[in-house]
Design a protein around this motif. Structure first.
Motif, PDB file in Angstrom:
ATOM      1  N   VAL A   1      48.398  26.522   0.290  1.00  9.60           N
ATOM      2  CA  VAL A   1      47.447  27.465   1.090  1.00  9.60           C
ATOM      3  C   VAL A   1      46.216  27.243   0.492  1.00  9.60           C
ATOM      4  O   VAL A   1      45.949  27.129  -0.715  1.00  9.60           O
ATOM      5  CB  VAL A   1      48.122  28.768   1.127  1.00  9.60           C
ATOM      6  CG1 VAL A   1      46.927  29.730   1.387  1.00  9.60           C
ATOM      7  CG2 VAL A   1      49.413  29.009   1.762  1.00  9.60           C
ATOM      8  N   ARG A   2      45.217  27.463   1.361  1.00 10.15           N
ATOM      9  CA  ARG A   2      43.726  27.360   0.816  1.00 10.15           C
ATOM     10  C   ARG A   2      43.070  28.593   1.208  1.00 10.15           C
ATOM     11  O   ARG A   2      43.031  28.972   2.291  1.00 10.15           O
ATOM     12  CB  ARG A   2      43.141  26.265   1.550  1.00 10.15           C
ATOM     13  CG  ARG A   2      41.882  25.652   0.854  1.00 10.15           C
ATOM     14  CD  ARG A   2      41.477  24.514   1.415  1.00 10.15           C
ATOM     15  NE  ARG A   2      40.040  24.257   0.714  1.00 10.15           N
ATOM     16  CZ  ARG A   2      39.710  23.306  -0.263  1.00 10.15           C
ATOM     17  NH1 ARG A   2      40.667  22.304  -0.225  1.00 10.15           N
ATOM     18  NH2 ARG A   2      38.602  23.360  -0.810  1.00 10.15           N
TER      19      ARG A   2
ATOM     20  N   LYS B   1      39.483  30.076   0.875  1.00 12.79           N
ATOM     21  CA  LYS B   1      38.410  29.783   0.522  1.00 12.79           C
ATOM     22  C   LYS B   1      37.408  30.695   0.058  1.00 12.79           C
ATOM     23  O   LYS B   1      37.776  32.100   0.060  1.00 12.79           O
ATOM     24  CB  LYS B   1      37.772  29.050   2.216  1.00 12.79           C
ATOM     25  CG  LYS B   1      38.469  27.788   2.497  1.00 12.79           C
ATOM     26  CD  LYS B   1      37.693  27.028   3.524  1.00 12.79           C
ATOM     27  CE  LYS B   1      38.259  25.768   3.729  1.00 12.79           C
ATOM     28  NZ  LYS B   1      37.206  25.307   5.225  1.00 12.79           N
TER      29      LYS B   1
ATOM     30  N   ASP C   1      50.701  25.663   3.511  1.00 13.87           N
ATOM     31  CA  ASP C   1      49.581  24.718   4.142  1.00 13.87           C
ATOM     32  C   ASP C   1      48.807  25.450   4.842  1.00 13.87           C
ATOM     33  O   ASP C   1      47.956  24.893   5.601  1.00 13.87           O
ATOM     34  CB  ASP C   1      50.213  23.698   4.582  1.00 13.87           C
ATOM     35  CG  ASP C   1      50.907  22.647   3.469  1.00 13.87           C
ATOM     36  OD1 ASP C   1      50.345  22.638   2.419  1.00 13.87           O
ATOM     37  OD2 ASP C   1      52.073  22.174   3.712  1.00 13.87           O
ATOM     38  N   SER C   2      48.705  26.817   5.045  1.00 18.09           N
ATOM     39  CA  SER C   2      47.779  27.384   5.996  1.00 18.09           C
ATOM     40  C   SER C   2      46.493  27.531   5.347  1.00 18.09           C
ATOM     41  O   SER C   2      46.387  27.558   4.000  1.00 18.09           O
ATOM     42  CB  SER C   2      48.401  28.708   6.292  1.00 18.09           C
ATOM     43  OG  SER C   2      49.171  28.861   7.304  1.00 18.09           O
ATOM     44  N   THR C   3      45.504  27.708   5.866  1.00 16.02           N
ATOM     45  CA  THR C   3      44.186  27.828   5.554  1.00 16.02           C
ATOM     46  C   THR C   3      43.312  29.185   5.944  1.00 16.02           C
ATOM     47  O   THR C   3      43.567  29.440   7.143  1.00 16.02           O
ATOM     48  CB  THR C   3      43.275  26.679   5.993  1.00 16.02           C
ATOM     49  OG1 THR C   3      43.700  25.478   5.648  1.00 16.02           O
ATOM     50  CG2 THR C   3      41.600  26.706   5.516  1.00 16.02           C
TER      51      THR C   3
ATOM     52  N   VAL D   1      45.499  27.862  10.809  1.00 19.66           N
ATOM     53  CA  VAL D   1      44.068  27.916  10.227  1.00 19.66           C
ATOM     54  C   VAL D   1      43.769  29.427  10.918  1.00 19.66           C
ATOM     55  O   VAL D   1      43.442  29.492  11.961  1.00 19.66           O
ATOM     56  CB  VAL D   1      43.448  26.734  10.994  1.00 19.66           C
ATOM     57  CG1 VAL D   1      42.126  26.864  10.587  1.00 19.66           C
ATOM     58  CG2 VAL D   1      44.061  25.351  10.644  1.00 19.66           C
TER      59      VAL D   1
END
Lengths: 387, 373, 373, 387
Positions: free
Chosen positions: C315-316, C318, C331-333, C350
């Motif tokens: 996961v990112r 930001k 793996d979601s952002t 996303v």
């Protein structure tokens, strides 16, 4: 998956096996092929797996390449595990210098760290050079019930042979009262098989003491067992009654191979309840030709046999051409036996080529004729002479 | 090889109901120790394919157990390997599929998730040792859209079944594709139902054919492309043994008794046919064994007479039994004094003492899995 | 342990459609790096069970890919291991099954082929770290026909769903089994839908119930045995977290933020919960990261604020993003300046810069797999 | 599956790594942990796998137990293959006695049999103690296109450092015209990385000649390469331009770890196209507590962090309590850092315990403070003093 193992096996596979030469010229004794499909070490490892022991350290030293390669990841024995499994333990150098394994006890001592990782209650010590099918779990249960520090597996041998072995004297409850290494006048016929179960604490204590003693040869039979006995540790004999063969000499090796043939072989290889696992080489099913007559024999895979084979053991991918007669012999993998050949009482090692018309006859009162690995034989060999 | 393999495990255009009653076509035992799928899988692995999907519709349990995680073919890899594609596995895959187009459409997501450039896909109605590298080279060199593997010598192909044949120009281009009632001597080029195509092109073609109501890969995808001149033929040169029906199956097994067939199909060390490891004991021959011109698997115990036959693992032929021109599958027992000729005996069967069971090469005697006669 | 494990991968009595739209219940991600089935599988393996069948009916593709050959649990063995039991795999297994009795009936051949003495079988509608050894000891010591695992503390069990409860006598015998409309404070003993029984007895009971037209394991097998006084209860003492609906799912994930729950469920070194290895990089925290009271998986890249949340692998988050009281799957952002509160974000989603997505603990905001918001 | 491999890699993992002591007291240098999750050797092995090389022999000698255990069956790198895969090659005894590996060339010489089994056209020689991500396949393609006997990977180093390396002089086509081991006045800045590709026949020929020469130290750089060059063999340099770090000293090891942190780290670990594989220990996801502030750092799994962590590398299962401040440090697995601790510029080795309130501050002009494996620290350590 648990972070602990009840019992870890340590398999001593470092012996040079010089009495089996020339079969052991290039390979360690435990890696010597046996009974058409197997290697000698397959029996000890399969015994472990079949006894529910899934953590096996194999201590190697002499000519280990082929053995290492054969053992590989342990997958043929289902021992490619994430926790536990088969591990090869070679000699190594540490910060303060390293050394080859000295005696059997030193070999285990150098790998105490390996044992400790699995935090086992018991350690089973084995050698990788006997042919037998033994349920170590039954022995372990006896060890536990006896509250023993050490249990030694014994077989009953004829009195006249007893002086070749380590001989136990026991009380009526099986507790060992005396141990004599190759005694001149044996007091019993219970001979050590070289299979020991130790309670882990006792093992480590005595290995450390043995290592600290500069006069010790660091051998289980000569040093560790006598020391424990002298200290009054609880040591028991476990009497094993099944099939067991030492294959230390060429003629005993030949004889043990022959035990696997016949209608009711002494050594049963196709017992679904006690499989002997082995590493498969790539091969294909065997073809028996128009002119063949194969009787009272066992054969591996990939052979093309068009001759007469009786009382023999044929490994994999051998070619035996027509008008050839093989009796009482062992033909290892990848051999090519030409036309019109006669072989009686011989061991033909891996990859040898016997040219058309050759006669090889061994002397049954001595060792079989040995045809060395990858050799090419074009002349006759009679009566036990070596090529 | 930068390709994903796709294997159709089920039967299309075969009539071997005896052996597929309890298992999918790809799981049929063959050649003393193999199953039919071992050939396709090994061919793919030998060509460097590392990612293989197997489309199954029913009775695929023994196939799954045979292949397990794929470790026997070094296919139990982290980023690739064997993937079973059974019904209901994916959202939207809700029914069984009747043909290859439908099967691929159902598993289009699998093809979309792969990263390989090409797809090699095919059926399991024959056994062969074929070089997909050569076919791929031809495919790339000629810039074809599809390359079809075919044979000029369809050994033991049934004369009673539909057959797909190709018309091929001198430059190797396929100029016609025919679905004929039966095989006859005049047909030269028989389809091996195995194809090479770019993955993304295959996806597009399937989606397009499906949108326009297509139901057949051959008619709705292949034939239009042939008309556009975009399909190449690649000849499989080693023996291709068909198993269209029980007689063909018996004949194809017995064909392995010829040294040259054995050599080309099984004994090529650079192209091994790999199968599941069984840890069988060596073959044991008794005092009374008389075996000639036969293939005998490991783990068998032979004390009778065996001639011109294929004997699988763990079979027991007792003293005084005679087995001729037959295939005896795994773990079956042939009793004392029994006599078998032109028989196909499925797994775990017991032929009791003294039985005489005899068919003919065109009509083999068949005993099903586990029966006692 | 001399037992075969049997896991029902599909949903019975749960209402978590958001997460089961594309995957079977057992494949739902949980706790930053696991899938629900990891708990059942690990419990079985930790109890020494080496042979496990997984009954699936649909959308089990991601489950198969997660488990592969079973090697992560040391279950890729020669004589045993993981066996998937999907529809159509066997002859005679032709349809989907609606309940556990039907599912077991369909795969009775599997149970018959096993050699183990006992069967441990159960569902995947909760996660737990339970000792089947203790349950087995109780089962053997009391000579019960069936032993049922239950909990007195069904954490985050939905109050809107049917629930099975037991009445238990002082000696631990089950004296009543009730299928109630909903959970209320008065029920003490909630079924964990997990049972121990002798394999051969289970086979007989299923066959008998089926012959007499039974359709429910509970009503047609369990209840009659309870009346005969042959059923024991075994309490699961460590926390059992239910995932009956999306709110329960979020609450059960956040429950892991309590040290004691984490310790009992995940951190028991003798009873590891094992999952598929992913080879992720270490978690990377950026200059602007502010993370408190959260569980962060490996492979995540965090440069924003994360509070009271569960962050899966890859996961990112930001810079400038705020994530509170949420579960963000693999793996979601989460984009710059986005703000999430009480949200469940499925895989590969996303959330673009600046979005404010806020639900409540009883009604979490949900974003499906792969969506872009 | 084919019976032949195009390229086999031989990885020299026998070095003692004494300049990395005390990190290498109990483990071989290639097994030293790196970048929160990895071991140093993971980079070379992953490079092989990512370059399409699936057959790797790892030559071990010094303190191999933990390394052997770490490598295991090769499964973490997908190298548990039936044909090919990862094989550990320890020293061994043969019929005519055995010996420890002498130089790097002798180590390969003793394992020619291993290489021959795969019948490769090319052999890649690596050392297991550098951190880099290199596609050996590109180098191999160049080797093939050049029709080279040997290709040596080089990096461009600053001229003032060149005298620490083996330096190549090449012609305009990259063919090596001169090679100087640690020259006083280097003629170029192309330094050998210790990565060689040999055509198999040339390698075996020169290894055999080198072994026959009693005056040789049996080292690639000192003996084999110069001998080949003197014979006019076709030898090429392959210029590698990516990330590469020698981690031979404590400060270079520390610096390379720091390369993996930051917004745009020099050493990218989460590139899906070039994964670095490693063996997983059992663990669980990490928990970041109420009082934590973790910035500009990388962390492994299973940690419980409740303190302040900045510019640091935290391995697995570490506990960092509240009111603690960790800056510019490396904390290895299973460490326990108490409350109110301050650590700046230190490497805390596996399992160490730092008691509440301790201050550890290194001297940034020298090596970081090293807290040894499993030690317990209850007093302050300031300015580069060693515990």
């Amino acid at each position: 998956m648990l972070s602990k193992k009840k019992c870890v096996a340590m398999l001593l596979a470092g012996g040079q096996g010089s009495r089996l030469a020339p079969l052991t010229t290039y390979i360690a004794k435990p890696a010597v092929p046996f009974a058409a499909r197997y290697r000698i070490i397959d029996f000890s490892i399969s015994n472990c797996v079949n006894s529910g022991i899934d953590t096996v350290g194999v201590l190697t030293q002499y000519q280990p390449l082929e053995l290492n390669d054969y053992l590989g990841t342990g997958s043929p024995w289902d021992l490619d595990l994430r926790f536990g499994g088969l591990h090869i333990l070679p000699p190594y150098q540490a910060q303060k210098g390293g050394d080859w394994f000295k005696g059997t006890a030193n070999a285990i001592y150098q790998n105490i760290k390996f044992i400790k990782r699995y935090n086992p209650d018991y350690v089973l010590i084995l050698s990788g050079d006997h042919i037998y099918k033994m349920d170590y779990d039954i022995m372990l249960q006896e060890h536990i019930e006896n509250g023993a520090d050490c249990t030694i597996a014994v077989i009953d041998v004829p009195l006249e042979e007893a002086s070749r072995f380590g001989i136990m004297t026991t009380d009526e409850k099986g507790r060992i009262t005396e141990f004599a290494e190759k005694p001149e006048n044996p007091k019993s016929t219970q001979a050590s098989m070289g299979v020991y179960i130790f309670s882990t604490d006792a093992l480590i204590k005595y290995l450390e003491e043995d290592e600290a003693n500069p006069e010790s040869e660091n051998d289980f039979g000569k040093n560790v067992i006598p020391a424990m006995l002298a200290d009054g540790q609880k040591m028991y004999a476990y009497l094993y009654k099944g099939y067991w063969r030492d294959v230390g000499t060429l003629s005993s090796y030949w004889a043990a191979n022959m035990d696997a043939i016949g209608d009711k072989p002494e050594l049963v290889l196709n017992d679904p309840g006690w499989r002997i696992y082995y590493r498969h080489s790539f091969n294909y099913p065997q073809y028996i030709g128009e002119n063949a007559l194969v009787t009272n024999s066992i054969c591996g895979a990939g052979n093309e046999i068009d001759g007469k084979v009786n009382n023999s053991v044929i490994f994999n991918n051998a070619i035996i051409e027509k008008d050839t007669d093989i009796e009482g012999s062992i033909i290892m993998s990848e051999c090519h036996i030409g036309k019109g050949v006669k072989i009686d009482y011989a061991i033909v090692d891996h990859g040898a080529v016997i040219k058309d018309g050759v006669t090889i006859i061994g002397d049954r009162s001595g060792d079989p004729v040995i045809i060395e690995r990858d050799s090419v034989v074009s002349g006759d060999i009679m009566e036990g002479g070596r090529k | 090889m930068n390709a994903v393999g796709l294997i159709f495990a089920d039967s299309y255009d075969v009539a071997i109901d005896e052996l597929t009653a309890q298992r999918t076509l790809a799981a049929i035992p063959f050649g003393a120790r193999y199953r039919v799928i071992d050939f396709k899988l090994s061919n793919m692995v030998n060509a460097g394919i590392r990612n293989i999907g197997i489309i199954t519709t029913q009775k695929y349990s023994s196939l799954m157990w045979h292949i397990r995680g794929g470790s026997f073919w070094d296919l139990d890899r982290k980023q690739s390997g064997i993937r079973f594609l059974p019904p209901y596995a994916y959202e939207g895959v809700n029914s069984n599929y009747e043909n290859r187009l439908e099967a691929m459409l159902a598993h289009l997501n699998y093809l979309k998730e792969c990263r390989e450039k090409y797809v090699v896909f095919g059926c399991c109605n024959y056994v062969e040792n074929v070089s997909y590298e050569e076919a791929m080279k031809l495919h790339v060199d000629t810039d074809a859209t599809i390359t079809c593997i075919y044979t000029k010598n369809p050994i033991n192909k049934s004369k009673n079944l539909h057959v797909t044949t190709y018309e091929i120009a001198d430059d190797g281009k396929i100029t016609g594709c025919y679905f004929e009632d039966k095989l006859n001597g005049s047909q030269k080029n028989v389809s091996a139902s195995t194809f090479i195509i770019k993955r993304e092109e295959l996806i597009q073609l399937i989606e397009k054919a499906s949108r326009s109501g297509g139901v057949s890969f051959r008619n709705d995808v292949l034939v239009p492309l042939i008309k556009e001149g975009k399909v190449m033929a690649c000849e499989a040169k080693r023996p291709m043994l068909f198993i269209d029906d029980l007689s063909c199956y018996l004949k194809s097994n017995l064909k392995l008794l010829e040294p040259d067939t054995r050599k080309q199909l099984l004994k090529n060390e650079d192209r091994p046919i790999v199968t599941r490891v069984k840890d069988s004991a060596p073959t044991r021959y008794g005092k009374y064994a008389v075996v000639t011109n036969s293939i005998i698997a490991d783990g068998a115990i032979i004390d009778g007479e065996v001639r011109n036959s294929i004997i699988f693992r763990g079979v027991r032929v007792k003293k005084g039994a005679v087995v001729e021109n037959s295939v005896i599958m795994q773990d079956s027992t042939i009793g004392t004094g029994a006599h078998l000729n032109y028989a196909v005996i499925d797994k775990d069967a017991v032929i009791q003492d003294g039985r005489l069971l005899s068919g003919y090469i065109t009509h083999p005697f068949f005993a099903g899995k586990g029966v006692v006669i």
